[in-house]
Structure formats: C-alpha cells, structure tokens
Design a protein around this motif. Structure first.
Motif, short mmCIF file in Angstrom:
data_model
loop_
_atom_site.label_atom_id
_atom_site.label_comp_id
_atom_site.label_asym_id
_atom_site.label_seq_id
_atom_site.Cartn_x
_atom_site.Cartn_y
_atom_site.Cartn_z
N ALA A 105 0.74 -1.46 -0.13
CA ALA A 105 -0.44 -0.11 -0.07
C ALA A 105 0.65 1.71 -0.28
CB ALA A 105 -0.72 -0.27 0.81
N ALA A 106 2.03 0.97 0.50
CA ALA A 106 2.50 2.58 0.39
C ALA A 106 3.40 3.10 -0.89
CB ALA A 106 4.31 2.42 1.42
N VAL A 107 3.50 1.74 -1.69
CA VAL A 107 4.53 1.77 -2.97
C VAL A 107 2.92 2.22 -4.31
CG1 VAL A 107 6.52 1.81 -2.25
CG2 VAL A 107 4.94 0.15 -3.64
N ALA A 108 1.98 1.17 -3.61
CA ALA A 108 1.25 1.08 -5.15
C ALA A 108 -0.32 1.48 -4.75
CB ALA A 108 1.01 -0.15 -5.52
N GLN A 109 -1.75 1.56 -5.40
CA GLN A 109 -2.67 1.67 -5.38
C GLN A 109 -3.61 0.67 -5.53
OE1 GLN A 109 -3.58 4.52 -8.81
NE2 GLN A 109 -2.78 6.41 -7.86
N VAL A 110 -4.29 0.34 -3.85
CA VAL A 110 -4.65 -0.93 -3.70
C VAL A 110 -6.50 -0.55 -3.82
CG1 VAL A 110 -4.67 -2.71 -2.04
CG2 VAL A 110 -2.50 -1.22 -2.66
N GLU A 111 -6.65 -1.37 -3.75
CA GLU A 111 -8.57 -2.07 -3.79
C GLU A 111 -8.29 -3.16 -3.59
OE1 GLU A 111 -11.87 -1.06 -6.89
OE2 GLU A 111 -11.82 -3.04 -6.91
N LEU A 112 -9.53 -3.55 -2.07
CA LEU A 112 -9.12 -4.26 -1.89
C LEU A 112 -11.12 -4.82 -1.50
CD1 LEU A 112 -9.17 -7.07 0.35
CD2 LEU A 112 -8.40 -5.54 1.99
N LYS A 113 -12.02 -6.11 -2.62
CA LYS A 113 -12.86 -6.06 -1.62
C LYS A 113 -12.45 -7.98 -0.95
CE LYS A 113 -14.73 -4.88 -5.84
NZ LYS A 113 -15.27 -4.58 -6.99
N THR A 114 -13.32 -7.64 0.07
CA THR A 114 -13.26 -8.64 0.90
C THR A 114 -14.30 -9.58 1.90
OG1 THR A 114 -11.60 -10.03 2.70
CG2 THR A 114 -12.39 -7.70 2.96
N ARG A 115 -15.28 -10.22 1.84
CA ARG A 115 -16.12 -11.08 3.12
C ARG A 115 -16.10 -11.94 3.17
NH1 ARG A 115 -20.65 -13.28 2.11
NH2 ARG A 115 -20.73 -14.36 0.23
N THR A 116 -16.12 -12.44 4.91
CA THR A 116 -16.37 -13.77 5.08
C THR A 116 -17.85 -14.33 4.64
OG1 THR A 116 -17.52 -12.62 7.14
CG2 THR A 116 -14.81 -12.26 7.29
N ALA A 117 -17.61 -15.60 5.42
CA ALA A 117 -18.64 -16.52 5.09
C ALA A 117 -20.04 -16.10 5.92
CB ALA A 117 -18.31 -18.22 5.58
N ASN A 118 -19.26 -15.66 6.86
CA ASN A 118 -20.64 -14.87 8.09
C ASN A 118 -21.33 -14.14 7.86
OD1 ASN A 118 -20.15 -17.16 9.52
ND2 ASN A 118 -18.54 -16.65 11.16
N ASP A 119 -20.43 -13.40 6.85
CA ASP A 119 -21.01 -11.80 5.91
C ASP A 119 -21.64 -11.98 5.24
OD1 ASP A 119 -19.92 -10.73 9.11
OD2 ASP A 119 -17.90 -10.41 7.83
N GLY A 120 -23.11 -11.39 5.41
CA GLY A 120 -23.82 -11.22 4.34
C GLY A 120 -23.72 -10.23 2.55
N ILE A 121 -22.53 -9.13 3.24
CA ILE A 121 -22.00 -7.99 2.54
C ILE A 121 -20.66 -7.68 3.04
CG2 ILE A 121 -22.34 -5.78 4.10
CD1 ILE A 121 -23.69 -4.94 1.44
N GLY A 122 -19.61 -7.67 2.00
CA GLY A 122 -17.93 -7.24 1.89
C GLY A 122 -18.23 -6.01 2.28
N THR A 123 -16.71 -5.96 1.98
CA THR A 123 -16.02 -4.37 2.30
C THR A 123 -15.36 -4.08 1.33
OG1 THR A 123 -16.01 -4.37 4.96
CG2 THR A 123 -14.80 -2.88 4.11
N MET A 124 -15.12 -2.81 1.04
CA MET A 124 -14.47 -2.45 -0.10
C MET A 124 -13.53 -1.35 0.58
SD MET A 124 -14.78 -1.19 -4.35
CE MET A 124 -15.56 0.36 -4.00
N ILE A 125 -12.17 -1.35 0.77
CA ILE A 125 -10.78 -0.44 0.93
C ILE A 125 -10.66 0.06 -0.53
CG2 ILE A 125 -8.97 -0.13 1.91
CD1 ILE A 125 -10.50 -1.37 4.32
N ASN A 126 -10.18 1.49 -0.39
CA ASN A 126 -9.25 1.62 -1.64
C ASN A 126 -7.82 2.81 -0.81
OD1 ASN A 126 -10.59 1.60 -4.33
ND2 ASN A 126 -12.06 2.34 -2.71
N ILE A 127 -6.94 2.28 -1.30
CA ILE A 127 -5.63 2.72 -0.04
C ILE A 127 -4.86 3.17 -0.92
CG2 ILE A 127 -3.78 2.72 1.85
CD1 ILE A 127 -5.10 0.59 2.36
N SER A 128 -3.99 4.95 -1.26
CA SER A 128 -2.93 5.27 -2.63
C SER A 128 -1.56 5.53 -1.45
CB SER A 128 -3.81 6.15 -3.52
OG SER A 128 -2.31 6.70 -4.21
N GLY A 129 -1.02 4.95 -1.86
CA GLY A 129 1.06 5.38 -1.38
C GLY A 129 0.46 5.79 0.33
N SER A 130 -0.44 4.46 1.22
CA SER A 130 -0.40 4.01 2.34
C SER A 130 -1.52 5.35 3.04
CB SER A 130 0.69 5.10 3.82
OG SER A 130 1.74 3.96 3.28
#
Length: 600
Positions: A105-130
């Motif tokens: 995340a310190a040297v790139a633009q990062v997009e994360l989409k993630t979800r656990t089996a117990n959650d009905g909806i996931g999370t999206m995070i965008n990070i750029s240069g930390s």
C-alpha cells in the motif's frame, strides 16, 4: 547545538520498509498468493497486466476478512499469525510479520474487496500511497480480491529500475511456480494480458510437477522418500540423462516454503557424482518436513534463506536418500543368475583337488626361423637415418600460413605467422607457435566468437541458410520456455531455424542453420531458452546469437586433432574481434619469446 535526530513520517518509513519486501511485481504476487494460502483458499487466480506495472490482481476463495480486519491488515506489524516472541520459533504459516500489505500500500494504489462466510455483505477499501481514500460496503464473493494498480507510482526511481516486460513476467512465473509446486491441493490460474498461461487443477505432487514443467518430465522423475526422526524428505529427482548445462528445474521446499540452500544443493550434486558430465545439473523437486523449532525462516526479508539447526545431519540424510533413489530406480544392467542361460558356477568342494589349467606350447619355436625368412644384415643404415632426419627437418620448416596482423588486448600488434603444428593442453587450450612467442587459445571461447560472428553476419545480411533435418526433433517445453520461444521465434527464423508449434507445449524443429548441423537441436534450443540474467548491452538478436554460440561451441575437454585445431585458429583470426567473446571473456594469451628465454 540543536537536535538533529528526527522521527521519519509514517509514509516515508513505509516506503523504506517496502524497499525490503517489495522489490518488483513478482514480490507482490508472492506476498498475496501466500496470504491467500494462509487464508485457507482452495482456488487462487492471478491476473497480470503489463507484467505487473499496470495491474496485479489476486482473487482467492479463502476465509476473507471482516470490516475491522480489512482496515487493520494494512497497518504495519498487524498480523494474525503470532502473539508472542516464542511464536516466531513455531511457525506453520507463510507470512507472519505483518509487513506485506503495508509495504504494498505504501508504493501502489490498492483496491481490496473481501467478505467472510458469516457476513452478508463485504467491504471495499481503496488505499493510495498508504493513505486510505475510501471504505464502504460492497457485494462480493467470500474470500479476498486484491487489485494492485500502478506499482511504484509514487517512487519513480524504483519504477525506472524495473527490467523489460519479458524479464519481469519471467520473474512472476518463477514466483508462481515456487508456490504452486508446494501446494498441489490448491487450484491455480495465471493470466497475462488476457492470455491464460497456467490452468492448474488440484492434483498430486507428481501431476502438479508435470502440469507445470511439461509432459516430458514425467519420463525422467525418480521418487525420493526418506523418513527419519530429524527430518522427512520426499519428492522427485531427475534421471541422470535429464541433466542440463543450464536451466535445470531445481527446487527445495521446507515446511511448505520455497528456499534457496547452496549447501543442500551440494549434497544432491555429491549424490550424482560420476553419473553426470562436468558442468551439467540434474532437476530435482525436494520437499522437507522438519520441526519448526529447528529452523529459522526470519533471517531474510523475503524468507527464501533459511537457517537449519542440524544442517550437517540433514546434509548427510539428503545425500544418502538421493543416492538410494538413484540406485533403486535407475535401470542398471545386471546379471540375472536365475535365468537358464546364466553362468554355471560350481560349488566349492574341499575334497576335490583343484588342478591349475595348463597351456601347451613349443619352447623351441622361433617365428623368425621359417623357411621363407632369410636373415639379412641391413647395410648403409647410417645414411638411411640421415635421410629421414633431413626429411623431418624439411617438413618442420614448411612455409607458415600468411595471416593478417591483429592487435591484442594491450594494443600491440600480433604477428600471426606461425607453425602449422599445434598442441592441445588438457583438452581445453590450443598452444601454437608464433614469431613473437607462444599463443595459448581457449578453444571453447574461440569457437563461441567464431559461431557468434557467423550468426550475426547472416542475420544482418538477412541470409537464412537452413539445413533440413532428416529426422525432425520434437521438443516439449514448459510454459515459461514457450513464452521465451514465442518472443525469440522471429530471430530464430532469421538465422535459419524452422520451428512449428504442434500444440500442447510441443514444437517441431525441421531445419537448423547450416553452421550448426552437427548440434543436437533439442539441447541447443533448450540451452538458448534457459533463463539468464545479463547486464550486457546487446540487442535481442545479438543475445540470441550469443546463447546459441555458447550452446553449440566445442566444450572444454574435447580432444581435437591438428586439422581441427588449425581450423579453429584460422577461423578465429578471420573474425572482426579476436580478443574477447561477446560477453567480455578473454580468448587467448600471448607468452612472449623474451619471457620464455628469461625462464632459462
């Protein structure tokens, strides 16, 4: 005096830490694939654009992360693997220090989409240069989907130091192979610029090796199994005939982790002693299981160098295991004493007196006293001897060959007028007499220079002089070798090769350059395709010509007759550069006549 020591901002500290962990796009692939495996994924997809410069996407079906864990995972030293210092000596996971995501995340633009089996909806995070730019809920599958864009966008100096796309893609493939070979129970795919390079279903270890390295490797694998209280070793080694000069597939894994270990490599090579020609390397895929407390994986940032507590003991066990595998499974000719046609060896009976065999001969026989032989005294033998001596002297004074003058490495002129008689030293050096002294020529390097200039001149003149092969060679290539071949195909065709793609990693070589008609096309192409890092300032055609020349040149140790040595010397001094090989190695050394006289 004012204070001069200051704390670095977090963004700068993260970039410095990223320099240790994230060295190139392949480093990102490694860290994210290892995280996916630690998350319990059974399927991992790797999608690459522009050799990782533009985008690296890793999609897995692992356990995923909650909203809080997703945000916390990008903090430095945030990890789910260890809780106390003692945990460092009982590691059973791939990543554990909590630096990977923070460094990426310190040297790139990062997009994360993630979800656990117990959650009905996931999370999206965008990070750029930390810096976290956004966080919001999103619909996504169970697991994690990392998309790393514009690597080193904020560190342009690091981005400039990346190699060509083909080199960076080769590094990504090498990293991919090291992980998929040790986790055959996980399905993997690798896409590059929209092309599917690997599609690896869940399989056993042997099948995974075949899927990655090509079908032909199946014929060369010998199983290796050693079970001791200290270490368990299993996997496969290659038959001696599968050894290569360059590009042999050699892998060590310990507790599910790839490692480099020159000391253990030496153990394998000692087991192959006297079974391989000098300079050839056997393939091997060796998996070790050892108590995590007996190894330290934390001595290097990328964790490819591992320290063993009982290194010498493991060395001996490994060498003995490889020797046993070679002796058990190699086809070695032997006498079958159970056969009806076996030798009839009588049993020893102490009551039977043994008589030594006797040979009948005539002690008075003289082969020179036959009826057709008349003893004669040779007369005038002194004059006959003188005549022979004079004849030999005249032969040794034959006129030298007339060669142009060349300049040696010291910019002094070489007088190439020399005797046509040459001497070969230890099968590696040609020694010939010139007017100014003795010239010692490295025969392998000289032949490299000769072949290289022939190939380059034909390429520049666009003269593809080919020789059809009577029995075309069919070669089986791994996916990495296929990618290199596709890149080099135009250059190979321009110098005289004719290669057809038969599909499934098989290629047919139907013609080769005229100057290489005595060379095995299969071995030649494999050597030319072998991955080599080089800093030479050569274009693609020059590098290809160099690799082919290196693979085709007569090896050190090959005995040559006088005519063959004469041909090498004559061809060398017809070259534009007689002093060095294309990669800068010295070809000959001149021992001046004055230095020789001073020794006496």
């Amino acid at each position: 005096m004012s204070d001069i020591i200051k704390l670095l901002p977090d963004s700068v500290a993260n970039q410095i830490a990223a320099g240790e962990v994230i060295q190139r796009p392949a480093s990102v692939v490694k860290e994210l694939m290892e995280n996916a495996i630690d998350a319990g994924a059974t399927k991992v997809d790797v999608i690459i654009l522009d050799a990782g410069r533009t985008s690296i996407q890793i999609v897995d079906n692992g356990c995923g992360m909650s909203e809080t864990d997703a945000r916390l995972s990008f903090e430095r030293h945030a990890t789910s693997k260890i809780r106390k210092a003692d945990d460092l000596f009982n590691l059973n996971t791939m990543g554990f220090r909590g630096e990977a995501l923070a460094s990426i995340a310190a040297v790139a633009q990062v997009e994360l989409k993630t979800r656990t089996a117990n959650d009905g909806i996931g999370t999206m995070i965008n990070i750029s240069g930390s810096k976290v730019e956004s966080q919001q809920p999103t619909a996504c599958a169970v697991g994690s989907n990392f998309n790393i864009k514009n690597l080193f966008f904020n560190v342009p100096a690091r981005r400039r130091f990346l190699k060509s796309n083909s080199t960076e893609l080769n590094n990504i493939i090498s990293t991919f192979e090291r992980i998929v070979l040790v986790y055959p129970n996980v399905a993997f795919t690798l896409h590059s610029d929209g092309t599917l390079l690997y599609n690896l279903p869940s399989a056993g270890v042997r099948q995974r090796i075949i899927d990655v390295m090509g079908k032909k490797v199946n014929q060369t694998l010998l199983p290796l199994n050693v079970d001791t209280s200290l270490v368990k070793i299993n996997g496969f080694i290659g038959k001696p005939e599968s050894a290569k000069k360059k590009g042999a597939s050699q892998f060590f894994f310990v507790n599910g982790r790839y490692m480099r270990h020159p000391y253990f490599h030496k153990a394998v090579m000692m087991a192959y002693e006297r079974l391989l020609p000098v300079g050839e390397q056997p393939p091997y895929y060796i998996y070790m299981e050892i108590n995590p407390r007996d190894i330290d994986v934390n001595i290097h940032p990328v964790k490819t160098e591992i320290k063993f507590e009982n290194e010498q003991d493991v060395f001996q066990i490994l060498m003995a295991g490889v020797r046993e595998a070679l002796g058990t499974f190699c086809e070695i000719p032997s006498l079958d004493f159970s056969s009806k046609d076996s030798l009839d060896i009588p049993a020893y009976n102490p009551d039977v007196k043994v008589r030594p065999p006797k040979t009948d001969y005539d002690p008075t026989y003289n082969p020179f006293q036959t009826s057709d032989f008349k003893k004669k005294t040779l007369s005038n033998w002194e004059s006959l001897y003188d005549a022979n001596v004079n004849a030999d002297a005249n032969d040794s004074l034959a006129l030298p060959f007339d060669f142009p003058k060349h300049v040696d490495a010291n910019n002094s002129t070489l007088d190439i007028d020399r005797s046509p008689q040459h001497y070969q030293y230890k099968g590696a050096y040609i020694i010939t007499s010139v007017k100014s002294g003795l010239m010692i020529i490295n025969q392998h390097r000289a032949h490299i220079r000769i072949l290289y200039e022939k190939l380059i001149k034909r390429h520049d003149a666009e003269e593809s002089m080919s020789q059809k092969v009577v029995f075309p060679d069919v070669i089986e290539l791994s996916k990495k070798e296929e990618l290199r071949l596709e890149k080099m195909l135009a250059e190979l065709t321009s110098i005289g090769f004719e290669i057809q793609n038969l599909g499934g990693g098989s290629y047919c070589v139907s013609a080769i350059p005229v100057s290489l008609t005595d060379v095995n096309a299969n071995i030649l192409l494999r050597d030319a395709l072998a991955e080599e890092e080089t800093t030479l300032d050569l274009n693609d055609s020059s590098m290809l010509a160099l690799r082919i020349a290196q693979s085709s040149a007569i090896p050190e140790g090959q005995v040559l007759n006088n005519a063959e040595m004469e041909n090498i010397i004559s061809s060398l001094f017809a070259c534009d550069n007689v002093n060095y090989t294309p990669d800068g190695k010295r070809i000959f050394h001149l021992l001046p006549h004055a230095d020789i006289e001073n020794e006496f």
